[in-house]
Structures are given as C-alpha cells and as structure tokens.
Design a protein around this motif. Structure first.
Motif, mmCIF file in Angstrom:
data_model
loop_
_atom_site.group_PDB
_atom_site.id
_atom_site.type_symbol
_atom_site.label_atom_id
_atom_site.label_comp_id
_atom_site.label_asym_id
_atom_site.label_seq_id
_atom_site.Cartn_x
_atom_site.Cartn_y
_atom_site.Cartn_z
ATOM 1 N N VAL A 9 19.468 18.670 -21.833
ATOM 2 C CA VAL A 9 18.301 19.538 -21.733
ATOM 3 C C VAL A 9 18.614 20.854 -22.428
ATOM 4 N N GLU A 10 17.565 21.513 -22.858
ATOM 5 C CA GLU A 10 17.712 22.843 -23.450
ATOM 6 C C GLU A 10 17.440 23.860 -22.353
ATOM 7 N N ALA A 11 18.440 24.654 -22.046
ATOM 8 C CA ALA A 11 18.288 25.693 -21.034
ATOM 9 C C ALA A 11 18.260 27.046 -21.736
ATOM 10 N N ARG A 12 17.425 27.912 -21.250
ATOM 11 C CA ARG A 12 17.367 29.272 -21.794
ATOM 12 C C ARG A 12 17.915 30.220 -20.751
ATOM 13 N N LEU A 13 18.997 30.883 -21.109
ATOM 14 C CA LEU A 13 19.649 31.824 -20.212
ATOM 15 C C LEU A 13 18.839 33.100 -20.129
ATOM 16 N N VAL A 14 18.510 33.515 -18.920
ATOM 17 C CA VAL A 14 17.793 34.770 -18.708
ATOM 18 C C VAL A 14 18.838 35.851 -18.530
ATOM 19 N N ALA A 15 18.815 36.847 -19.407
ATOM 20 C CA ALA A 15 19.800 37.917 -19.372
ATOM 21 C C ALA A 15 19.087 39.261 -19.372
ATOM 22 N N ALA A 16 19.854 40.307 -19.174
ATOM 23 C CA ALA A 16 19.277 41.651 -19.171
ATOM 24 C C ALA A 16 18.690 42.000 -20.541
ATOM 25 N N ARG A 19 16.432 39.026 -25.472
ATOM 26 C CA ARG A 19 16.603 37.728 -26.098
ATOM 27 C C ARG A 19 17.085 36.700 -25.079
ATOM 28 N N MET A 20 16.512 35.503 -25.116
ATOM 29 C CA MET A 20 16.923 34.437 -24.212
ATOM 30 C C MET A 20 17.577 33.336 -25.026
ATOM 31 N N PRO A 21 18.909 33.366 -25.167
ATOM 32 C CA PRO A 21 19.569 32.349 -25.985
ATOM 33 C C PRO A 21 19.459 30.965 -25.355
ATOM 34 N N SER A 22 19.339 29.980 -26.211
ATOM 35 C CA SER A 22 19.285 28.601 -25.762
ATOM 36 C C SER A 22 20.705 28.084 -25.596
ATOM 37 N N ILE A 23 20.952 27.397 -24.495
ATOM 38 C CA ILE A 23 22.266 26.810 -24.272
ATOM 39 C C ILE A 23 22.086 25.331 -23.922
ATOM 40 N N PRO A 24 22.983 24.496 -24.377
ATOM 41 C CA PRO A 24 22.877 23.084 -24.029
ATOM 42 C C PRO A 24 23.335 22.876 -22.586
ATOM 43 N N ALA A 25 22.733 21.953 -21.930
ATOM 44 C CA ALA A 25 23.139 21.570 -20.577
ATOM 45 C C ALA A 25 22.869 20.074 -20.444
ATOM 46 N N THR A 26 23.466 19.469 -19.459
ATOM 47 C CA THR A 26 23.257 18.051 -19.223
ATOM 48 C C THR A 26 22.948 17.825 -17.751
ATOM 49 N N THR A 84 10.710 25.598 -15.512
ATOM 50 C CA THR A 84 11.296 25.620 -14.180
ATOM 51 C C THR A 84 12.515 26.518 -14.246
ATOM 52 N N VAL A 85 12.646 27.376 -13.242
ATOM 53 C CA VAL A 85 13.774 28.291 -13.159
ATOM 54 C C VAL A 85 14.811 27.702 -12.211
ATOM 55 N N LEU A 86 16.046 27.680 -12.653
ATOM 56 C CA LEU A 86 17.160 27.303 -11.802
ATOM 57 C C LEU A 86 18.088 28.507 -11.699
ATOM 58 N N GLU A 87 18.393 28.902 -10.482
ATOM 59 C CA GLU A 87 19.314 30.012 -10.231
ATOM 60 C C GLU A 87 20.591 29.438 -9.631
ATOM 61 N N PHE A 88 21.720 29.839 -10.198
ATOM 62 C CA PHE A 88 23.019 29.400 -9.715
ATOM 63 C C PHE A 88 23.771 30.633 -9.219
ATOM 64 N N ALA A 90 27.019 32.386 -7.455
ATOM 65 C CA ALA A 90 28.455 32.245 -7.218
ATOM 66 C C ALA A 90 29.022 33.627 -6.901
ATOM 67 N N PRO A 91 30.214 33.695 -6.346
ATOM 68 C CA PRO A 91 30.820 35.013 -6.070
ATOM 69 C C PRO A 91 30.936 35.877 -7.321
ATOM 70 N N GLU A 92 31.079 35.235 -8.490
ATOM 71 C CA GLU A 92 31.220 35.987 -9.746
ATOM 72 C C GLU A 92 29.899 36.549 -10.253
ATOM 73 N N GLY A 93 28.794 36.040 -9.746
ATOM 74 C CA GLY A 93 27.488 36.506 -10.194
ATOM 75 C C GLY A 93 26.461 35.387 -10.146
ATOM 76 N N THR A 94 25.308 35.672 -10.708
ATOM 77 C CA THR A 94 24.191 34.732 -10.698
ATOM 78 C C THR A 94 23.794 34.409 -12.130
ATOM 79 N N ALA A 95 23.597 33.120 -12.393
ATOM 80 C CA ALA A 95 23.078 32.679 -13.686
ATOM 81 C C ALA A 95 21.668 32.155 -13.447
ATOM 82 N N VAL A 96 20.749 32.581 -14.280
ATOM 83 C CA VAL A 96 19.363 32.142 -14.189
ATOM 84 C C VAL A 96 19.001 31.476 -15.510
ATOM 85 N N VAL A 97 18.521 30.230 -15.422
ATOM 86 C CA VAL A 97 18.130 29.515 -16.631
ATOM 87 C C VAL A 97 16.721 28.957 -16.479
ATOM 88 N N HIS A 98 16.023 28.878 -17.595
ATOM 89 C CA HIS A 98 14.714 28.230 -17.668
ATOM 90 C C HIS A 98 14.907 26.891 -18.370
#
Length: 138
Positions: A9-16, A19-26, A84-88, A90-98
């Motif tokens: 799937v193509e995930a788009r990382l939501v960052a401060a 720009r929302m870079p596309s990242i590969p995910a499976t 669809t937004v997925l939030e992950f 973790a103690p290191e921080g939060t990753a939000v992807v579309h």
C-alpha cells in the motif's frame, strides 16, 4: 490455497512540514493468526533505519474505515472520502499515516475470502496450543 495475504500500500506520512511524503508499506495477513493483521514499514521509511512492523486486530482495521476506533498503540479513523488514518503510538513518538481506503477495503476483502469475519476461531487449534503450553510448563 495460500494461507498468507500480502498487499503493498502507499502510505502518506503526516508530518509537521506541509509536504506528505509517500512511503511504501505492506499489509500482511496470515490465517494461522486469524484475528491479526500486520503493517510493515521498510527500514528506509523509519527513523531508526530498521524495518518496523505493527500488529493489530483485523476487526480494528475494518471498523476504522467507518469511525474512530482504538484506544491503545494503534488507532484508525476515516479521513475524507477515500482516506483512512492510522496512528501508531510508541514511547519514541507517534507516526500518523494516510492510506487510500480502497486499498484497505481490497485487503480486507481478500482476508475475508480466506477467513470470513466471525469465523476466525475455526482456524485455531486450541488442543494443540494447550498441549504446547502444558509441555513447556513441565
């Protein structure tokens, strides 16, 4: 018939930054673990530079297409018409992807054809699992 489904799937990382870079995910499903799905991000897409894999309930992913779901490390909610937004968390921080909702629906349809929702328990061999637990306890 295969017991594993993997779908890129193509995930788009939501960052401060705007720009929302596309990242590969499976997305990954294995009928030997019928209640769970995994979402894997390759090493170049992570801050640590190692592959990261999140495991969460298939039911959570399905329910998150229609409304906000999850209270723990993984949260899922619809966003707009076909995201669809997925939030992950973790103690290191939060990753939000579309992710495109259509990709998630296609994945869930394939998993449902392999193991229908509500019938996951039929894939479990509880007698074998209990015997393994008892063997290890002695």
């Amino acid at each position: 018939m295969s017991i594993v489904i993997e779908q890129p799937v193509e995930a788009r990382l939501v960052a401060a930054a705007p720009r929302m870079p596309s990242i590969p995910a499976t997305l990954h499903y294995d009928r030997r673990d019928p209640f769970a799905v995994r979402m894997t991000f390759p090493a170049p897409a992570t801050l640590e530079g190692v592959e990261v894999c999140w495991t969460f309930a298939r039911e959570l992913l399905a329910a998150g297409l229609h409304g906000t779901e999850g209270h723990g490390d993984v949260r899922v909610r619809p966003y707009g018409f076909d995201r669809t937004v997925l939030e992950f968390h973790a103690p290191e921080g939060t990753a939000v992807v579309h992710v495109h909702s259509s990709e998630i629906r296609r994945f869930l349809q394939a998993t449902g054809e392999l193991v229908p929702a509500g019938l996951e328990y039929l894939q479990l061999d509880l007698d074998h699992d209990l015997a393994e637990l008892m063997r290890d306890a002695c």
